[in-house]
Design an enzyme around this catalytic site. Structure first.
Site: not given
Length: 254
Positions: A16-18, A188
């Site tokens: 995941d990025l954000d 997250d």
């Protein structure tokens, strides 16, 4: 690192990025502020807008078109256009202005670079695993420093639903030509990332707390969702395979 389910052999790591590779909150605040300043400059009637006006219009659009939730860029563009129409601008002005404003927002939304510490970690992991990104957001992975580090990045839109739906996971598996259990996804969100990966048959590494959050017992206890409580109590069938509190703990996979 906490191990809930013994990891199987891994052929690829998905990120995941954000809020997983960086703290997305200040980035979004800056992009939102830049967007409003742009609109105030180009469309003086928007100076009367409340700070959360675009969010309010988004909510109204979602009531009528819930599928827009799976395309955050399209949703934002349509919200800006509707807001300009409501402010008295013509269809042509609103449409053109919305496209330009979205481009302006997206520029600032990706106007940063992932920290060298995280990039160095990814470079180390890349020596052993192909890396990909599966994100619900609309950040430009190349602009933030991931060009040459990841094989590809997937985002929802154009009929592809966001996590926890399995669309992006299944597309990634097809592109990689691997079985689901060979992919470990790191993110997250217990809902989007852990549930999404597990329901698609993949392995999951849960970053908790999210990037930038303070890891204190009291804060964690007050913010746990039902699933997160189940994770800690080992009562859920959708446990992550591992829980990490810092990305650096992924060095154990090397």
């Amino acid at each position: 690192m906490q191990v809930f389910i013994k990891p199987q052999a891994i052929s690829c790591l998905s990120f995941d990025l954000d809020d997983t590779l960086y703290d997305n909150r200040p980035i979004m605040r800056r992009a939102e502020q830049a967007l409003l300043a742009h609109l105030h400059d180009k469309f003086t009637a928007t100076e009367q807008w409340h700070a959360n006006e675009i969010m309010r219009v988004k909510a109204k659009l979602l009531e009528c078109h819930p599928g827009l939730a799976h395309d955050v860029s399209q949703l934002r563009r349509m919200a800006i256009e509707q807001g300009l129409l409501d402010a008295g601008y013509s269809q042509g002005q609103a449409q053109k202005g919305a496209f330009e404003a979205l481009a302006y927002f997206l520029h600032y939304r990706s106007d940063f670079r992932i920290s060298d510490t995280v990039l160095d970690l990814l470079k180390s992991l890349q020596q052993k695993y192909p890396l990909i990104a599966i994100t619900n957001g609309n950040v430009d992975a190349k602009r933030i420093g991931l060009d040459g580090l990841i094989e590809f990045s997937l985002s929802p839109g154009n009929g592809m639903r966001m996590k926890p739906f399995g669309d992006m996971f299944h597309l990634a598996l097809n592109r990689l030509n691997i079985d689901a259990h060979q992919l470990m996804h790191i993110g997250d969100s217990s809902h989007s990332d852990v549930c999404g990966a597990r329901q698609a048959g993949c392995q999951a590494a849960w970053l908790s707390p999210a990037f930038g959050d303070v890891d204190t017992e009291n804060e964690l206890n007050t913010t746990f969702t039902t699933l997160e409580h189940n994770v800690m109590n080992k009562q859920s069938r959708l446990l992550p395979h591992i829980r990490i509190t810092r990305l650096e703990e992924l060095k154990a996979l090397l």
